[in-house]
Design a protein around this motif. Structure first.
Motif, short mmCIF file in Angstrom:
data_model
loop_
_atom_site.label_atom_id
_atom_site.label_comp_id
_atom_site.label_asym_id
_atom_site.label_seq_id
_atom_site.Cartn_x
_atom_site.Cartn_y
_atom_site.Cartn_z
N TRP A 219 -83.38 -23.36 86.24
CA TRP A 219 -82.27 -22.97 85.37
C TRP A 219 -82.41 -21.52 84.91
N ALA A 220 -81.30 -21.01 84.39
CA ALA A 220 -81.29 -19.67 83.79
C ALA A 220 -80.16 -19.60 82.79
N ALA A 221 -80.31 -18.65 81.85
CA ALA A 221 -79.28 -18.40 80.85
C ALA A 221 -79.49 -17.00 80.29
N PRO B 184 -82.30 -12.52 78.72
CA PRO B 184 -82.38 -13.36 79.91
C PRO B 184 -83.57 -14.31 79.84
N VAL B 185 -83.33 -15.59 80.12
CA VAL B 185 -84.39 -16.59 80.16
C VAL B 185 -84.18 -17.44 81.41
N LYS B 186 -85.29 -17.91 81.98
CA LYS B 186 -85.19 -18.69 83.22
C LYS B 186 -86.44 -19.55 83.39
N ASP B 187 -86.31 -20.54 84.26
CA ASP B 187 -87.45 -21.37 84.63
C ASP B 187 -87.22 -21.88 86.05
N ASP B 188 -88.18 -21.60 86.94
CA ASP B 188 -88.08 -22.05 88.33
C ASP B 188 -88.37 -23.54 88.48
N ASP B 189 -89.13 -24.10 87.57
CA ASP B 189 -89.56 -25.51 87.63
C ASP B 189 -90.13 -25.85 89.01
N GLY B 190 -90.97 -24.95 89.51
CA GLY B 190 -91.65 -25.20 90.78
C GLY B 190 -90.89 -24.74 92.02
N GLU B 191 -89.66 -24.33 91.87
CA GLU B 191 -88.84 -23.86 93.00
C GLU B 191 -88.86 -22.32 92.93
N GLN C 117 -79.62 -13.77 88.12
CA GLN C 117 -78.90 -12.64 88.71
C GLN C 117 -77.41 -12.97 88.86
N MET C 118 -77.12 -14.17 89.28
CA MET C 118 -75.72 -14.58 89.47
C MET C 118 -74.99 -14.66 88.14
N ALA D 70 -71.80 -12.35 86.96
CA ALA D 70 -70.57 -13.01 86.52
C ALA D 70 -70.26 -12.74 85.05
N GLY D 71 -71.20 -12.14 84.33
CA GLY D 71 -70.98 -11.86 82.91
C GLY D 71 -71.03 -13.10 82.03
#
Length: 122
Positions: free
Chosen positions: A49-51, A57-64, A73-74, A78-79
């Protein structure tokens, strides 16, 4: 929270995308917890996820590896702010190589299109 389940299937792996308004990490955590209350989603291999929360900016791959960065980035392009997008994957037993990034991007595009998030940005 909006959930779009079973939107992509490839070599046994299945993808879903979901998301909703979130203004803090606590709200992101609550949305993730709500998603995982479903037995089907609780058994998923990854919830990347990301937000962008109040400009941060915050994100977590959760192993991916790399998936959170791609989602972020997306969202930036998209703003989309104060909204989390979660790409869920059930691993199907076969490595997808670079195709997994295409699937993550396609899932985010699907979410943005279906929800109208980010429209008018850019």
């Amino acid at each position: 929270m909006q959930v779009f389940d079973r939107i992509i299937t490839d070599r046994g792996s299945r993808y879903a995308v979901s998301g909703g308004a979130a203004a803090s990490r606590e709200e992101v955590a609550a949305l993730l917890a709500g998603l995982k209350r479903s037995k089907r989603f609780a058994r998923a291999t990854h919830h990347s996820w990301a937000a962008i929360l109040s400009g941060e900016p915050v994100k977590d791959d959760d192993g991916e590896t790399g998936a959170g960065t791609l989602i972020l980035q997306m969202l930036e392009r998209a703003g989309v702010q104060d909204h989390v997008v979660i790409v869920t994957r059930w691993y199907g037993g076969r490595h997808l190589g670079g195709d997994r990034f295409r699937h993550v991007a396609d899932a985010v595009r699907h979410y943005l299109h279906e929800t109208g998030a980010g429209q008018g940005a850019g």
